[in-house]
Design an enzyme around this catalytic site. Structure first.
Site, short mmCIF file in Angstrom:
data_model
loop_
_atom_site.label_atom_id
_atom_site.label_comp_id
_atom_site.label_asym_id
_atom_site.label_seq_id
_atom_site.Cartn_x
_atom_site.Cartn_y
_atom_site.Cartn_z
CG ASP A 207 21.89 -14.71 3.85
OD1 ASP A 207 20.76 -14.53 3.82
OD2 ASP A 207 22.68 -14.23 3.13
CB SER A 231 19.03 -10.82 2.37
OG SER A 231 19.20 -12.10 2.08
CD GLN A 281 17.56 -13.78 5.20
OE1 GLN A 281 17.54 -14.32 4.12
NE2 GLN A 281 19.00 -13.62 5.66
#
Length: 288
Positions: A207, A231, A281
């Protein structure tokens, strides 16, 4: 063990407070929200601690529902959805101050041989990560030193990050840039020998830079920010055993950005070119 690597191991060492309930710490840092990779990594630890050791995780699908608060502990509640002959499924809810901030479903699979085996090779030449400047060194050289807040954050960063391409510092650097990026990464110190810790550390790292691929055609990765981003969800598939304290190449690209959302895809390879994990993502992007 390097202090930053030790802190990462401690961050992933959750306190079990009931059979299916765990508590994790959230560092009190100068961030607007708890780092999403930290929450995802801790949630996967919680799921893994309720699963047989001979069944490594093969996939996770997660949603970031609310921003977590730095410095406030997070409770992870695990639901044992299924324990089959080959697969185990867990659902995890991360709760902070009475509110669910994150959910994850993780699937674990007892390794077996299959009739099909192939992979796409890396799109970039692997090269030698040791010949590239670290992100911190490149920023320090360009800025003539780091501001105190960035220096403190750099000292606490548990991963050494090295971009294959030069960093973009100005709007002129951004002009004509494709939505692609690639970095070498590894933990700044050894993480021990627990396979689950390495998988969860990789989840943490995944991430860190992925949504940069969405930003690259719009703004420099460093300097004045024109975008706020968060996110929305995160998915990973783990293809092979992983050591997060050894160099891995993280190729990233954004196939589309529209409607205030940007999608990013990542592929993680080891130094021999074996595909270790795949990542997807979606992030929310708004003008700052």
């Amino acid at each position: 063990m390097n202090d930053s690597a030790q802190r990462l191991v401690e961050l992933l060492d959750l306190e079990r407070i009931e059979v299916n309930i765990f508590r994790g710490q959230s560092p009190d840092e100068s961030l607007q929200r708890a780092f999403g990779g930290q929450v995802a990594g801790q949630a996967l630890v919680a799921a893994g601690r309720t699963t047989e050791a001979d069944r490594p995780v093969h996939s996770l699908h997660a949603y970031f529902l609310r921003p977590g608060r730095p410095g406030v502990p997070i409770v992870y509640e695990v639901e044992r959805v299924r324990d089959g002959r080959s697969f185990t499924t867990r659902r995890v809810s991360a709760v902070q101050q009475g509110r669910t901030i994150f959910t994850m479903t993780a699937s674990f699979h007892r390794p077996e041989r299959g009739p099909v085996e192939h992979q796409l090779p890396p799109a970039r030449e692997l090269g030698d990560p040791e010949t590239l400047p670290s992100l911190v060194d490149e920023a320090r050289d360009h800025l003539g030193g780091l501001p105190d807040v960035l220096e403190r954050m750099a000292r606490r960063q548990p991963f050494d990050i090295r971009y294959l391409d030069r960093l973009r510092w100005t709007p002129e650097d951004v002009a004509g840039a494709e939505p692609r990026s690639a970095v070498w990464m590894r933990a700044v110190g050894p993480l021990g020998d627990d396979p689950l810790v390495h998988t969860c550390a990789l989840t943490y790292a995944s991430d860190t830079t992925l949504l940069d691929a969405v930003r690259i055609p719009v703004e420099p990765l460093w300097g004045a920010r024109t975008l706020d981003m968060a996110s929305l969800d995160h998915a990973m598939w783990f293809h092979r055993p992983i050591r997060a304290d050894e160099w891995f190449l993280y190729e990233q690209e954004s196939p589309v950005a529209t409607g205030g959302r940007g999608l990013a895809r990542g592929r993680i390879y080891d130094r021999s070119g074996r595909l270790l994990a795949s990542v997807v993502q979606e992030g929310l992007f708004r003008s700052a």
